[in-house]
Design an enzyme around this catalytic site. Structure first.
Site, short mmCIF file in Angstrom:
data_model
loop_
_atom_site.label_atom_id
_atom_site.label_comp_id
_atom_site.label_asym_id
_atom_site.label_seq_id
_atom_site.Cartn_x
_atom_site.Cartn_y
_atom_site.Cartn_z
CB VAL A 245 -0.95 -0.01 1.22
CG1 VAL A 245 -1.73 1.30 1.32
CG2 VAL A 245 -1.90 -1.20 1.14
CG HIS A 452 -28.42 -38.84 12.43
ND1 HIS A 452 -27.53 -38.47 11.47
CD2 HIS A 452 -29.58 -39.18 11.81
CE1 HIS A 452 -28.11 -38.59 10.28
NE2 HIS A 452 -29.35 -39.01 10.46
P1 NAI Z 1 -5.19 -9.05 12.20
O1 NAI Z 1 -3.87 -9.18 12.84
O2 NAI Z 1 -6.17 -10.14 12.32
O3 NAI Z 1 -4.99 -8.82 10.63
C1 NAI Z 1 -4.26 -7.75 10.13
C2 NAI Z 1 -3.91 -8.04 8.68
O4 NAI Z 1 -3.43 -6.87 8.11
C3 NAI Z 1 -2.84 -9.12 8.53
O5 NAI Z 1 -3.25 -10.08 7.61
C4 NAI Z 1 -1.63 -8.33 8.07
O6 NAI Z 1 -0.77 -9.07 7.25
C5 NAI Z 1 -2.28 -7.19 7.32
N1 NAI Z 1 -1.47 -5.98 7.22
C6 NAI Z 1 -0.69 -5.42 8.18
N2 NAI Z 1 -0.13 -4.29 7.71
C7 NAI Z 1 -0.56 -4.13 6.43
C8 NAI Z 1 -0.34 -3.17 5.43
N3 NAI Z 1 0.43 -2.12 5.64
N4 NAI Z 1 -0.94 -3.33 4.24
C9 NAI Z 1 -1.75 -4.39 3.98
N5 NAI Z 1 -1.99 -5.34 4.91
C10 NAI Z 1 -1.41 -5.21 6.11
O7 NAI Z 1 -5.76 -7.66 12.72
P2 NAI Z 1 -7.21 -7.02 12.65
O8 NAI Z 1 -8.03 -7.64 11.60
O9 NAI Z 1 -6.98 -5.56 12.64
O10 NAI Z 1 -7.82 -7.43 14.03
C11 NAI Z 1 -7.13 -7.10 15.24
C12 NAI Z 1 -7.34 -8.16 16.24
O11 NAI Z 1 -8.65 -8.06 16.79
C13 NAI Z 1 -7.26 -9.58 15.70
O12 NAI Z 1 -5.94 -10.04 15.60
C14 NAI Z 1 -7.99 -10.33 16.75
O13 NAI Z 1 -7.12 -10.59 17.82
C15 NAI Z 1 -9.06 -9.35 17.18
N6 NAI Z 1 -10.32 -9.70 16.52
C16 NAI Z 1 -10.88 -10.92 16.78
C17 NAI Z 1 -12.04 -11.30 16.16
C18 NAI Z 1 -12.58 -12.65 16.44
O14 NAI Z 1 -12.11 -13.30 17.36
N7 NAI Z 1 -13.56 -13.12 15.67
C19 NAI Z 1 -12.75 -10.42 15.25
C20 NAI Z 1 -12.06 -9.19 15.01
C21 NAI Z 1 -10.91 -8.85 15.65
#
Ligand code: NAI
Ligand code: FAD
Length: 473
Positions: A245, A452
């Site tokens: 990006v 089931h």
């Molecule tokens: P995330 O760590 O899940 O994903 C972030 C993504 O952004 C990664 O795939 C990473 O490679 C990518 N990324 C990082 N820098 C980037 C860049 N400059 N350009 C493009 N891609 C880039 O973090 P996210 O989605 O922000 O969520 C944060 C946290 O919140 C999660 O890790 C989780 O712990 C929690 N969460 C949990 C949920 C659940 O349990 N269902 C739902 C939503 C959030």
């Protein structure tokens, strides 16, 4: 200015903090919990990120948007005709707000029920003294013999593109967009990227997700991630991997993102709204850790050992503000364990059996090791999979995407990991967590009677598949 003495003062009322406070109160401690979150009327809204702008509102919108998509696309398969289907987004968002408020009120009720003194405002360390630690909140100073820091995390912005929550949105703005954007961009195809991307795609946005890593959901078992990606592609969620990006321009008409694709070709993405979901950072804003010498690590997280002890005697920290996965249930488990340790008990958190769930459709859930982790560690394992396509309940539901996958030790048959992509994976994973917590073998699950027709039969069948003896596939 009044001074108040407590056995335990908890700073932060998210899932880590409020649960720690409840357990401490149950154990007979005179407990206070300080939380600064306010709702739009300025009233206390305990529950933290999870309740206000995380787990709860996202699941409310995932549910509503899934109903909408089913009514539009899938009801017809069941012989149900829908005419004049419409979307009242304001009502959908208002319902989500009501669900959030029910949770806020529930926590305030629990504070009362457990005789926890609740203080609304920002808690800041003042000094360490003989009676414990002084913490200021508004005009009051509380003294805690023990302090539990549970101040959570904040969304990480992209450099040069601050959140304005109007065009460039964090999880907060992403949950309250007032009109369905025609074009929606997301940076990061992690958990938030996929959940929020799914919500707005179902409601009608054309969604593009830009992900830096070349592999999709790198932390997930490869076979499961591949299956999930196929499903998202089919739904029209456009996910670009291996991107870089560049400059982001935020203008009156929307946001323009310069990016380079995996082949190194320059591209531009013009969208009405951009959600940035590239991970979260620990939050200690206003906590004033310097006043007492509380140590943070290089990421700004409170430094703790594996028992959540900080460098200061009787100061503990739990949840998103410390190392480990940023999950509500991890924060809760740590909160309970700390309260029990304060009481001289042996509180425990098993990091090997913390489940992960991504609440997309299909849902993705897992616990334990992935196949690629086992390979890298040189562990000899057996694998068994069972597709939902061969499960009667899934066919009756009309939701046959995905599979259950078991990984078991080649010698002892102990379950090392369970990975699910498919309907109700969030619920099905619990059986695997219990099994792993009790050190079960795949044979144990294979020999247990499952109702089931139920989706859980796919779990049993995947366990049977470990020894190549599925019955229905
Ligand atoms: P995330 O760590 O899940 O994903 C972030 C993504 O952004 C990664 O795939 C990473 O490679 C990518 N990324 C990082 N820098 C980037 C860049 N400059 N350009 C493009 N891609 C880039 O973090 P996210 O989605 O922000 O969520 C944060 C946290 O919140 C999660 O890790 C989780 O712990 C929690 N969460 C949990 C949920 C659940 O349990 N269902 C739902 C939503 C959030
Ligand atoms: P928080 O929930 O962040 O709570 C911290 C609280 O402390 C906040 O209320 C904050 O205002 C308060 N605070 C901070 N500093 C102070 C201070 N100095 N004084 C007083 N109060 C203070 N996890 C899941 O397990 N399942 C999910 O489905 C899920 N979905 C998510 C969806 C989204 C969109 C997001 C962003 C996150 C999601 N998470 C999910 C992650 C989950 O929300 C966090 O892991 C969890 O909230 C962490 O709990 P916590 O108690 O550590 O911190």
């Amino acid at each position: 200015m009044t001074a108040k003495n407590f056995d335990v003062v908890v700073i932060g009322g998210g899932p880590g903090g409020y649960i720690a406070a409840i357990r401490a109160a149950q154990l007979g401690f005179n407990t206070a919990c300080i939380d600064e979150w306010k709702n739009k009327d300025g009233k206390p809204a305990p529950g933290g990120t999870c309740t206000n702008v995380g787990c709860i509102p996202s699941k409310a919108l995932l549910q509503s948007s899934e109903h909408y998509e089913h009514a539009g696309k899938h009801f017809a398969d069941h012989g149900i005709e829908v005419k004049g289907l419409g979307l009242d987004l304001a009502k959908m968002l208002a319902r989500k707000d009501t669900v959030v408020k029910q949770n806020n009120d529930g926590i305030l009720f629990l504070f009362k029920k457990n005789k926890i003194a609740f203080f609304h405002g920002r808690g800041s360390f003042v000094k360490a003294g003989e009676g414990g630690y002084d913490i200021q909140v508004g005009e009051e100073t509380l003294t805690g013999k023990h302090v539990i820091v549970a101040t959570g995390s904040n969304a990480r912005p992209l450099p040069g593109a601050p959140f304005d929550e109007e065009n460039i949105l964090s999880n907060d703005g992403a949950l309250r967009i007032q009109g369905v954007p025609k074009k929606l961009g997301l940076i990061g195809s992690g958990v938030i990227g996929l959940e929020m991307g799914s919500v707005w795609r179902r409601l009608g946005s054309e969604v593009t997700v830009l992900e830096a890593l070349p592999t999709f959901l790198g932390a997930v078992d490869e076979q499961i991630a591949k299956e999930a990606k196929k499903a998202f592609d089919k739904q029209g969620l456009k996910i670009e991997l291996g991107v870089k990006v560049g400059e982001i321009k935020n203008g009156k008409k929307g946001v323009s993102v310069a990016w380079t694709n995996a082949k190194g070709e320059a591209q531009t993405l013009d969208v009405d709204k951009l959600i940035v979901s590239i991970g979260r950072v620990p939050n200690t804003t206003g906590l004033n850790p310097e006043a007492v010498g509380l140590k943070l690590d290089e990421r700004g997280a409170v430094l703790v050992d594996d028992q959540c002890r900080t460098n200061l005697p009787n100061v503990w920290a739990v949840g998103d503000v410390v190392r480990g996965p940023m999950l509500a249930h991890k924060a809760e488990e740590e909160g309970v364990a700390v309260a029990e340790r304060i009481a001289g008990q042996h509180g425990h958190v098993n990091f090997n059996t913390i489940p992960w769930v991504i609440y997309t459709s299909p849902e993705i859930a897992w616990v334990g090791q992935t196949e690629q982790q086992l390979k890298a560690a040189g562990v000899k394992y057996k694998a068994g999979t069972f597709p939902f396509m061969a499960n009667g309940r899934a066919r009756a539901l009309g939701d046959t995407t995905g599979m259950v996958k078991f990984l078991a030790d080649a010698t002892t048959d102990e379950i090392l990991g369970v990975h699910i992509v498919g309907p109700m994976a969030s619920e099905l994973i619990s059986e695997a967590v219990v099994a792993m917590e009790f050190k079960a073998s795949s044979e144990d699950i294979a020999r247990i009677c499952h109702a089931h027709p139920s989706l859980s039969e796919a779990t049993k069948e995947a366990a049977l598949a470990v020894d190549k003896r599925t019955l229905n596939f």
